[in-house]
Design an enzyme around this catalytic site. Structure first.
Site, PDB file in Angstrom:
ATOM      1  N   SER A   1     -46.129  26.823 -37.423  1.00  0.00           N
ATOM      2  CA  SER A   1     -44.943  27.097 -37.874  1.00  0.00           C
ATOM      3  C   SER A   1     -44.575  26.205 -38.821  1.00  0.00           C
ATOM      4  CB  SER A   1     -43.964  27.029 -36.670  1.00  0.00           C
ATOM      5  OG  SER A   1     -42.441  27.250 -37.334  1.00  0.00           O
TER       6      SER A   1
ATOM      7  N   TYR B   1     -39.658  22.822 -29.576  1.00  0.00           N
ATOM      8  CA  TYR B   1     -40.301  23.903 -30.165  1.00  0.00           C
ATOM      9  C   TYR B   1     -41.012  23.200 -31.431  1.00  0.00           C
ATOM     10  CZ  TYR B   1     -41.815  28.035 -32.932  1.00  0.00           C
ATOM     11  OH  TYR B   1     -42.404  28.746 -33.335  1.00  0.00           O
TER      12      TYR B   1
END
Length: 178
Positions: free
Chosen positions: A129, A142
């Site tokens: 990401s 995360y």
């Protein structure tokens, strides 16, 4: 042959549809059987298969690791993952631990199993990401898992290039995939 985790929606689904359209035999892995069956009906060809597995569990990860050890794949796309958003101290710890098992532990186990059998010309794609490159309040755990994925993948890229195995980290931002 390609194995794609998290193949029933989002980026994984886009990979599955595109690669099947280009003639790859797709093995799709996800938790949701009905979505996997929908994907299989959309792909249409008898050369496509699916495996139901929750990779955030030891059992699910082991089942797919065993599949990678027993079957020859030319491409592995580690796409399965999820994020949890909210204040860290208010977040349920078991949910955070499940996210870390999926985003990190399962990815490492599957990468290891794949690379044990990989040959020159094979490829590994680990989906990370854009959050791998920045801290993210309300999504710190995360973002940290994605920083791990990116660092790990860059290390594998360096290790595997001498073997002729392509390793890539994909770091998308917010993505509309379907």
């Amino acid at each position: 042959n390609v194995l794609i985790t998290g193949a029933s929606e989002g980026i994984g689904l886009a990979f599955a549809l595109r690669l099947a359209g280009e003639g790859y035999a797709v093995t799709a892995v996800a938790r949701n059987e009905s979505r996997l069956q929908e994907l299989m009906s959309e792909l249409g060809a008898e050369h496509h298969t699916y495996r139901i597995a929750d990779l955030s569990t030891t059992e699910g990860s082991a089942a797919i690791t065993e599949s990678l050890a027993a079957n020859r794949y030319h491409l592995l796309i580690n796409n399965a993952g999820f994020g949890i958003y909210g204040a860290f101290y208010k977040t349920d710890l078991p949910k955070l631990e499940a996210m870390m098992r999926l985003n990190c532990d399962a990815l490492v186990a599957l990468s290891h199993a794949f690379l044990q059998q990989a040959e020159k010309g094979d490829a590994l794609i680990n989906v990370s990401s854009a959050l791998a490159f920045m801290p993210m309040p309300s999504a710190g755990t995360y973002a940290a898992t994605k920083a791990f994925v990116t660092s790990f993948t860059e290390s594998l890229w360096h290790e595997q290039k001498a073997r002729g195995i392509y390793v890539m980290g994909l770091c998308p931002g917010v993505t509309a995939s379907h």
